[in-house]
Enzyme design. Structure first.
Site, mmCIF file in Angstrom:
data_model
loop_
_atom_site.group_PDB
_atom_site.id
_atom_site.type_symbol
_atom_site.label_atom_id
_atom_site.label_comp_id
_atom_site.label_asym_id
_atom_site.label_seq_id
_atom_site.Cartn_x
_atom_site.Cartn_y
_atom_site.Cartn_z
ATOM 1 N N ASN A 172 -1.181 0.788 -3.739
ATOM 2 C CA ASN A 172 -0.096 -0.170 -3.925
ATOM 3 C C ASN A 172 0.377 -0.721 -2.580
ATOM 4 O O ASN A 172 0.613 -1.910 -2.432
ATOM 5 C CB ASN A 172 1.045 0.491 -4.704
ATOM 6 C CG ASN A 172 0.593 0.898 -6.094
ATOM 7 O OD1 ASN A 172 0.359 0.063 -6.951
ATOM 8 N ND2 ASN A 172 0.408 2.192 -6.311
ATOM 9 N N LYS B 264 8.351 3.860 -7.780
ATOM 10 C CA LYS B 264 8.090 3.897 -6.329
ATOM 11 C C LYS B 264 6.934 2.976 -5.971
ATOM 12 O O LYS B 264 6.843 2.513 -4.834
ATOM 13 C CB LYS B 264 7.828 5.327 -5.862
ATOM 14 C CG LYS B 264 6.701 6.050 -6.592
ATOM 15 C CD LYS B 264 5.388 6.092 -5.878
ATOM 16 C CE LYS B 264 4.342 6.706 -6.773
ATOM 17 N NZ LYS B 264 2.983 6.641 -6.281
#
Lengths: 335, 335
Positions: free
Chosen positions: B257, B192
């Site tokens: 991220n 993810k």
């Protein structure tokens, strides 16, 4: 062949989809029920109450007469609120049954009949089921008119007609995929609005992204359970009109349903919130019809149940949140 | 039985999980490699570079000595960055193999070996596979320490040990579900982060929620494809450590991220972005290892491929976005 389109309903998504179709070689007529909104559109080519920073293409012809709107058209885009769909299509049932392609944009389940939009349209018009296509997916109009990259699904039992809609509506940054699971696509687009209200309540209570990640996950699980009970395919709910629409609705500042939940979370009364809104939050009614549908099919939908109790039965949001969090520790997939 | 816990790594999630465990009847020792961070924690009970507005419980004993950290403990929480996992567990391989319960919190796939974290830990320690549990799900530490309702999954091939972790880590607003699919849980939590970088780029380019809904949907689809090829179960990716973690990471301002992607989208160079960060963005390395794993198994992962080309091969973000949007019109589920 150049399509001759009528868009029925000049709400935010009706206006938004006119932006998409204006980029194609097709004629467009647009009908609106509310006289003041129609007049405003005629004079200014916009209605900021529905969609800010937008200008209706000059070629779109406006009318308040339903029969005039659909005269000499071959493709009807139905963009009215879900609970008004039946009364609108009933007025033009005969011409709608005569081979026109009917593209449904509404997301909801009718109160009382518990029917999906394509079922309501079919029932009223007696049209050939092959002529109905539902277009659904994460597509807030506010972003579509800014050419934000957007993807949706055209669902129909007719591959030919799904392809026809896919080709007409795919322009620039607006991309259309295909599906033959119209049941799943309509249920995903409708039921996600219930979860969006729950996500809004979490926002209103000052909860965080961890909470919303959990709500979306458990929300999709209960949507899937009802969908399977109603004959939809599981993969549809992992797609754009399931997961995709759900996450966008639960996080976007453009979502009216998330907004309603946020206001509830901040302590406001539902009636006051709705009275102050200029657009329809479909999820409020879908909570009622979705809950009834779940009960009829014996499907457990804990988030839907808590939303119903909060909005229609006076349950405190703290109690609803505690009920959802306090469920017995168990395996993630217990059914 | 009162557990005697060692937390290996005092990064944000190591500190965050100490907040959870401090609410239980257990002893806690905490190890940190970076001497300056350790000293700061000793003096102030906090490290704002890793986690703001947090104070380490007074009962947590701090140490810079790995062997001292795990002495007289029976449960080891491994909270080091994924690419350091092997070197850390190697130093304490013998004691880790002697019946202690090993709880992995790291999310990533090792560069080179292309192994998941539990595989790395097993390989280095020779521990009984039943003694490894991976805890994963949407759980940004910044929210956990504020008692935001959070749900995660404890995955193990041993139901007994998953239950032990579930019971120890479930406190107040932190709830733990169980899974026996450790492969799927670890892959979901790792992959993810690649999609989160893509979502961040969309943010940086000023794209909207429609775009992110689409990215998340297509991202979960490619994660699922690789997961199935590696023996994981499909339903795991619809759960908290798949979908749940994915949506939270793609939308949260706490996601490192997503932040990296946002900066890339704004035109900054990857090296400059990483040089300015005080925490590890696991997704950067996972993009490399995930892409290689996909290639080895012949799995198509278009988002992962574009992120690799952008970060490591100089591809312009506009070109990557066009590649993802411009794929041939087709059915939503084509594989």
């Amino acid at each position: 062949m150049s399509e001759r389109v009528a868009i029925i309903g000049a709400g935010s998504w009706g206006l938004g989809i006119s932006h998409v179709l204006s980029q194609q070689d097709c004629s467009i007529k647009m009908w609106e029920f509310v006289a003041a909104d129609l007049e405003r559109l005629r004079q200014t080519r916009n209605n900021p109450d529905k969609l800010a920073d937008f200008r209706l293409d000059e070629r779109v012809q406006l009318t308040g007469d339903l029969e005039e709107a659909i005269a000499d058209t071959n493709l009807i885009v139905l963009a009215v609120p879900a609970q008004f769909m039946r009364s609108v299509v009933r007025q033009i049932a005969a011409p709608l049954s005569q081979g026109r392609l009917l593209v449904n944009l509404a997301k909801g389940i009718e109160i009382g009949s518990l029917k999906r939009m394509s079922e309501v349209i079919l029932e009223e018009t007696g049209a050939d089921p092959e002529n109905i296509v539902t277009l659904s997916g994460p597509s807030h109009a506010e972003e579509v008119v800014k050419n934000t990259p957007t993807t949706v699904v055209a669902a129909s039992i007719s591959e030919k007609n799904a392809t026809r809609v896919q080709e007409l509506f795919s322009v620039g940054s607006f991309r259309v995929y295909q599906s033959d699971d119209i049941t799943g696509v309509e249920l995903g687009g409708s039921l996600k609005n219930i979860v969006a209200i729950a996500a809004g309540i979490a926002d209103g209570l000052g909860m965080g992204d961890n909470t919303k990640g959990a709500l979306i996950t458990r929300g999709l699980a209960e949507i899937l359970r009802l969908g399977l009970a109603l004959g939809a395919r599981a993969e549809t709910f992992a797609g754009l009109s399931g997961l995709g629409d759900l996450v966008t609705t639960c996080f976007s500042r453009h979502s009216r349903n998330r907004f309603v939940g946020e206001q509830i979370g901040k302590g406001r009364k539902l009636d006051d919130i709705l009275a102050g809104m200029k657009m329809v939050a479909e999820g409020v009614q879908t909570t009622r019809s979705g809950r009834e549908l779940a009960g009829r099919h014996g499907v457990e939908m804990p988030i839907t149940e808590e939303m119903y109790q909060v909005m229609f039965n006076g349950r405190a949001v703290d109690e609803a949140a505690a009920n959802l969090m306090g469920r017995e520790l168990k395996a993630e997939f217990w059914n």
